[in-house]
Scaffold this active site. Structure first.
Site, PDB file in Angstrom:
ATOM      1  N   ASP A  59       9.551   9.774  17.238  1.00 27.95           N
ATOM      2  CA  ASP A  59      10.073   8.775  16.319  1.00 27.95           C
ATOM      3  C   ASP A  59      10.490   7.530  17.114  1.00 27.95           C
ATOM      4  O   ASP A  59      11.265   7.630  18.070  1.00 27.95           O
ATOM      5  CB  ASP A  59      11.295   9.421  15.615  1.00 27.95           C
ATOM      6  CG  ASP A  59      11.938   8.520  14.588  1.00 27.95           C
ATOM      7  OD1 ASP A  59      11.608   7.325  14.542  1.00 27.95           O
ATOM      8  OD2 ASP A  59      12.796   9.039  13.842  1.00 27.95           O
ATOM      9  N   LEU A  60       9.997   6.372  16.693  1.00 30.39           N
ATOM     10  CA  LEU A  60      10.297   5.125  17.425  1.00 30.39           C
ATOM     11  C   LEU A  60      11.770   4.735  17.352  1.00 30.39           C
ATOM     12  O   LEU A  60      12.217   3.866  18.097  1.00 30.39           O
ATOM     13  CB  LEU A  60       9.456   3.982  16.851  1.00 30.39           C
ATOM     14  CG  LEU A  60       7.947   4.070  17.081  1.00 30.39           C
ATOM     15  CD1 LEU A  60       7.228   3.031  16.239  1.00 30.39           C
ATOM     16  CD2 LEU A  60       7.611   3.895  18.552  1.00 30.39           C
ATOM     17  N   LYS A  86       6.430   3.275   3.703  1.00 33.17           N
ATOM     18  CA  LYS A  86       5.737   2.279   2.874  1.00 33.17           C
ATOM     19  C   LYS A  86       5.716   2.562   1.375  1.00 33.17           C
ATOM     20  O   LYS A  86       5.008   1.881   0.639  1.00 33.17           O
ATOM     21  CB  LYS A  86       4.300   2.133   3.367  1.00 33.17           C
ATOM     22  CG  LYS A  86       3.485   3.419   3.267  1.00 33.17           C
ATOM     23  CD  LYS A  86       2.011   3.181   3.512  1.00 33.17           C
ATOM     24  CE  LYS A  86       1.220   4.423   3.237  1.00 33.17           C
ATOM     25  NZ  LYS A  86      -0.208   4.289   3.399  1.00 33.17           N
ATOM     26  N   SER A 126       2.930  -7.542   4.794  1.00 36.90           N
ATOM     27  CA  SER A 126       2.387  -7.302   3.453  1.00 36.90           C
ATOM     28  C   SER A 126       2.511  -8.551   2.600  1.00 36.90           C
ATOM     29  O   SER A 126       3.441  -9.359   2.774  1.00 36.90           O
ATOM     30  CB  SER A 126       3.189  -6.170   2.808  1.00 36.90           C
ATOM     31  OG  SER A 126       2.944  -6.111   1.426  1.00 36.90           O
ATOM     32  N   TYR A 151      11.683  -1.767   0.466  1.00 34.41           N
ATOM     33  CA  TYR A 151      10.494  -1.736   1.324  1.00 34.41           C
ATOM     34  C   TYR A 151      10.010  -3.164   1.606  1.00 34.41           C
ATOM     35  O   TYR A 151       9.789  -3.555   2.759  1.00 34.41           O
ATOM     36  CB  TYR A 151       9.367  -0.928   0.658  1.00 34.41           C
ATOM     37  CG  TYR A 151       8.000  -1.299   1.181  1.00 34.41           C
ATOM     38  CD1 TYR A 151       7.576  -0.841   2.435  1.00 34.41           C
ATOM     39  CD2 TYR A 151       7.148  -2.160   0.467  1.00 34.41           C
ATOM     40  CE1 TYR A 151       6.336  -1.229   2.938  1.00 34.41           C
ATOM     41  CE2 TYR A 151       5.926  -2.537   0.967  1.00 34.41           C
ATOM     42  CZ  TYR A 151       5.518  -2.075   2.197  1.00 34.41           C
ATOM     43  OH  TYR A 151       4.318  -2.473   2.707  1.00 34.41           O
ATOM     44  N   LYS A 155       9.833  -5.718   5.245  1.00 33.73           N
ATOM     45  CA  LYS A 155       8.721  -6.508   5.789  1.00 33.73           C
ATOM     46  C   LYS A 155       9.163  -7.954   6.026  1.00 33.73           C
ATOM     47  O   LYS A 155       8.828  -8.557   7.033  1.00 33.73           O
ATOM     48  CB  LYS A 155       7.513  -6.478   4.843  1.00 33.73           C
ATOM     49  CG  LYS A 155       6.834  -5.119   4.758  1.00 33.73           C
ATOM     50  CD  LYS A 155       6.260  -4.678   6.106  1.00 33.73           C
ATOM     51  CE  LYS A 155       5.694  -3.283   6.087  1.00 33.73           C
ATOM     52  NZ  LYS A 155       5.394  -2.756   7.445  1.00 33.73           N
ATOM     53  N   ASN A 200       1.106   6.936  -5.215  1.00 31.90           N
ATOM     54  CA  ASN A 200       1.679   5.777  -5.905  1.00 31.90           C
ATOM     55  C   ASN A 200       0.625   4.719  -6.123  1.00 31.90           C
ATOM     56  O   ASN A 200       0.685   3.958  -7.078  1.00 31.90           O
ATOM     57  CB  ASN A 200       2.793   5.143  -5.052  1.00 31.90           C
ATOM     58  CG  ASN A 200       3.940   6.085  -4.841  1.00 31.90           C
ATOM     59  OD1 ASN A 200       4.519   6.572  -5.792  1.00 31.90           O
ATOM     60  ND2 ASN A 200       4.273   6.369  -3.582  1.00 31.90           N
ATOM     61  N   ASP A 300       6.260  -4.478 -10.707  1.00 30.55           N
ATOM     62  CA  ASP A 300       4.885  -4.930 -10.455  1.00 30.55           C
ATOM     63  C   ASP A 300       4.737  -6.433 -10.724  1.00 30.55           C
ATOM     64  O   ASP A 300       5.260  -6.934 -11.718  1.00 30.55           O
ATOM     65  CB  ASP A 300       3.900  -4.205 -11.386  1.00 30.55           C
ATOM     66  CG  ASP A 300       3.340  -2.934 -10.763  1.00 30.55           C
ATOM     67  OD1 ASP A 300       3.623  -2.679  -9.576  1.00 30.55           O
ATOM     68  OD2 ASP A 300       2.613  -2.207 -11.456  1.00 30.55           O
TER      69      ASP A 300
HETATM   70  N1  UFG Z   1      -1.646   1.126 -10.894  1.00 30.95           N
HETATM   71  C1  UFG Z   1      -1.907   1.800 -12.072  1.00 30.95           C
HETATM   72  N2  UFG Z   1      -1.793   3.158 -12.068  1.00 30.95           N
HETATM   73  C2  UFG Z   1      -1.441   3.868 -10.961  1.00 30.95           C
HETATM   74  C3  UFG Z   1      -1.189   3.150  -9.750  1.00 30.95           C
HETATM   75  C4  UFG Z   1      -1.290   1.782  -9.767  1.00 30.95           C
HETATM   76  O1  UFG Z   1      -2.211   1.199 -13.090  1.00 30.95           O
HETATM   77  O2  UFG Z   1      -1.345   5.098 -11.028  1.00 30.95           O
HETATM   78  C5  UFG Z   1      -1.760  -0.339 -10.876  1.00 30.95           C
HETATM   79  C6  UFG Z   1      -0.468  -1.026 -10.534  1.00 30.95           C
HETATM   80  O3  UFG Z   1       0.341  -1.169 -11.671  1.00 30.95           O
HETATM   81  C7  UFG Z   1      -0.992  -2.336  -9.963  1.00 30.95           C
HETATM   82  C8  UFG Z   1      -2.314  -1.945  -9.297  1.00 30.95           C
HETATM   83  O4  UFG Z   1      -2.700  -0.710  -9.907  1.00 30.95           O
HETATM   84  O5  UFG Z   1      -1.248  -3.230 -10.994  1.00 30.95           O
HETATM   85  C9  UFG Z   1      -2.201  -1.736  -7.819  1.00 30.95           C
HETATM   86  O6  UFG Z   1      -1.117  -0.856  -7.571  1.00 30.95           O
HETATM   87  P1  UFG Z   1      -0.852  -0.200  -6.162  1.00 30.95           P
HETATM   88  O7  UFG Z   1       0.351   0.683  -6.289  1.00 30.95           O
HETATM   89  O8  UFG Z   1      -2.097   0.385  -5.609  1.00 30.95           O
HETATM   90  O9  UFG Z   1      -0.539  -1.454  -5.247  1.00 30.95           O
HETATM   91  P2  UFG Z   1       0.620  -2.547  -5.416  1.00 30.95           P
HETATM   92  O10 UFG Z   1      -0.094  -3.842  -5.592  1.00 30.95           O
HETATM   93  O11 UFG Z   1       1.638  -2.191  -6.396  1.00 30.95           O
HETATM   94  O12 UFG Z   1       1.333  -2.392  -4.003  1.00 30.95           O
HETATM   95  C10 UFG Z   1       0.757  -2.909  -2.872  1.00 30.95           C
HETATM   96  C11 UFG Z   1       1.169  -2.104  -1.656  1.00 30.95           C
HETATM   97  C12 UFG Z   1       2.621  -2.284  -1.366  1.00 30.95           C
HETATM   98  C13 UFG Z   1       3.031  -3.718  -1.427  1.00 30.95           C
HETATM   99  C14 UFG Z   1       2.564  -4.380  -2.690  1.00 30.95           C
HETATM  100  C15 UFG Z   1       2.841  -5.838  -2.708  1.00 30.95           C
HETATM  101  O13 UFG Z   1       0.899  -0.727  -1.841  1.00 30.95           O
HETATM  102  O14 UFG Z   1       2.838  -1.796  -0.066  1.00 30.95           O
HETATM  103  O15 UFG Z   1       1.175  -4.226  -2.803  1.00 30.95           O
HETATM  104  O16 UFG Z   1       2.460  -6.412  -3.913  1.00 30.95           O
HETATM  105  F1  UFG Z   1       4.372  -3.850  -1.364  1.00 30.95           F
END
Ligand code: UFG
Length: 342
Positions: A59-60, A86, A126, A151, A155, A200, A300
Site C-alpha cells: 500500500d502506497l 475510484k 479525470s 472521489y 482528483k 457502477n 450524474d
Molecule cells: N449508466 C447507466 N446505467 C448503469 C451505469 C451507468 O445508465 O448501470 C449511465 C450513467 O448514468 C451515465 C453513463 O451511463 O450517464 C456513464 O456512466 P458511468 O458510471 O460509466 O461513467 P460516469 O460518466 O458516471 O463516470 C465516469 C468515471 C468517474 C468520473 C466521472 C466523471 O467512471 O470516475 O466519469 O464524470 F468521476
C-alpha cells in the site's frame, strides 16, 4: 532503456499502459496492493508481451515500505501513478477512506520523487474536475468546478498538490491526464476491467447483462435534453488511453513541455448517448441487452465530451479506435472472464 514505475499497474488502465510501455521498449516495475485487481494480470501481461514484469504488493500509504522499495530498486526515470480508489458512490459513503488513500499515496509518492530524484511523473486525473461544464466541448481552458463527490474532489485536490509541488521543484516534470470515459479491453481479450461486485460503470454493466450475470440494465435517465433523452459521455478505448500515457512519459523524458506542470483532456471528442452505446453493443456483438429506463442517477452530469485539439497538437496523439472496437473488445473480455469461471 528508460525504467518506469507504474503504480496500480495490475488495474484496468494500468495494465493496458504497462503493455503499451513494454511495446515501446520501456522497462516496467509495478507497485499494486491488489485491493481492486488480481496478481494473475502479470501472467496475462507476460502472455501478451513476452515480458515478466516485477510486481511489488504493498500500500502506497506505507511510506516506510515505499522507502524500502526505492532504496533497493535502482534508478527510475519516471512514475505513472494510477493507484487510487475510484468508485464515485462508495466515496460518498466513505469520504475519509477516499481522502486518506488517494491523497496520502500521492503525497508519499511526491516525497519519494524528490528524495530519490525521479524526474518525471504522469498522474491519472479525470474529467470529473470539470463537473457539468457550462460550455461544450470541454477544453483545458474550461474552468474546473466544485466536485460532485469526494472521489472527484480527491482528483481536484491531487492536481492542486501536483501544481504546487511543481512550482517549487522545477527539476521535476509532471503531466496530469484528465480521462473521459475509458471502456473496452485489449485486443487479445486477456486483460480488461475487473469490476468487483455490481459494476457502477456502464460498459461492464452492459457486458455482464449480455453474459447473463445481471438480469437487466438500468438506464439512468430518459428525459435529459439530449437527442434520445439519455445522458451523453465521451467514451474512449482503454488502449488509446494507455498510448497517451506512453506519449506523455516520452514528452517528459525528452523535456518537451511548455511548463513543468501540464494537463491534457483525453477523449475522442464525440459524445454518445447511453442508448447509442447499448445499440452498438447489440449490433456489433449480435446479442440482446435487456434494459429499462429509470430515474436519473444522483450526481450524474447531463453531458460531457472533450475538445481534443490540445492533446492532439501538443502530444501528437489521437484516438484510433471507434465505438465498434470498444464494444467488441468489451464483449471479448467478458467472454474471457466467463471462460475463467467455468
Ligand atoms: N449508466 C447507466 N446505467 C448503469 C451505469 C451507468 O445508465 O448501470 C449511465 C450513467 O448514468 C451515465 C453513463 O451511463 O450517464 C456513464 O456512466 P458511468 O458510471 O460509466 O461513467 P460516469 O460518466 O458516471 O463516470 C465516469 C468515471 C468517474 C468520473 C466521472 C466523471 O467512471 O470516475 O466519469 O464524470 F468521476
Amino acid at each position: 532503456m528508460s525504467r518506469i514505475l507504474v503504480t496500480g499497474g495490475a488495474g484496468y488502465i494500468g495494465s493496458h499502459t504497462v503493455v503499451e510501455l513494454i511495446g515501446e521498449g520501456y522497462e516496467v516495475v509495478i507497485i499494486d496492493d491488489l485491493s481492486n485487481s488480481q496478481a494473475d494480470v502479470i501472467d496475462h501481461i507476460e502472455e501478451i508481451t513476452g515480458k515478466r514484469v516485477p510486481l511489488h504488493v504493498f500500500d502506497l500509504c506505507d511510506k516506510s515500505r515505499l522507502d524500502q522499495f526505492f532504496g533497493s530498486e535502482g534508478s527510475l526515470d519516471g512514475i505513472i501513478h494510477f493507484a487510487a480508489k475510484k468508485a464515485v458512490g462508495e466515496s460518498v459513503e466513505k469520504p475519509l477512506l477516499y481522502y486518506h488513500v488517494n491523497i496520502l499515496s500521492l503525497i508519499n509518492l511526491l516525497k519519494a520523487q524528490k528524495e530519490y530524484d525521479i524526474p518525471n511523473f504522469v498522474f491519472s486525473s479525470s474529467c470529473t474536475v470539470y463537473g457539468q461544464p457550462d460550455k461544450l466541448p470541454v477544453s483545458e481552458e474550461t474552468p474546473r468546478k466544485d466536485a460532485e463527490s469526494p472521489y472527484g474532489n480527491t482528483k481536484k485536490i491531487s492536481e492542486d498538490i501536483i501544481r504546487d509541488f511543481a512550482r517549487v521543484n522545477d527539476d521535476k516534470r509532471t503531466i496530469a491526464l484528465r480521462y473521459f470515459n475509458p471502456v473496452g479491453a485489449h485486443e487479445s481479450g486477456l486483460i480488461g476491467e475487473l469490476p468487483s461486485g455490481i459494476p457502477n460503470n456502464l460498459m461492464p454493466f452492459i457486458s455482464q447483462t449480455a453474459i447473463g450475470l445481471r438480469d437487466q440494465l438500468k438506464v439512468f435517465g430518459g428525459d435529459y435534453p439530449t437527442k434520445d433523452g439519455s445522458a451523453v459521455r465521451d467514451y474512449i478505448h482503454v488502449v488509446d488511453l494507455a498510448k497517451a500515457h506512453v506519449v506523455s512519459m516520452q514528452r517528459l523524458i525528452e523535456d518537451q513541455q511548455k511548463s513543468n506542470y501540464e494537463f491534457f483532456n483525453l477523449g475522442t471528442g464525440s459524445g454518445l448517448t447511453v442508448l447509442e452505446v447499448i445499440r452498438a453493443f447489440e449490433e456489433v456483438n449480435d446479442v440482446k441487452i435487456k434494459y429499462e429506463i429509470v430515474d436519473r442517477r444522483a450526481g450524474d452530469v447531463v453531458q460531457i465530451y472533450a475538445d481534443t485539439a490540445y492533446a492532439n497538437d501538443e502530444l501528437g496523439w489521437r484516438t484510433e479506435r471507434d465505438l465498434d472496437d470498444m464494444v467488441r473488445t468489451a464483449w471479448k473480455w467478458e467472454q474471457h472472464l466467463a471462460q475463467m469461471r467455468e
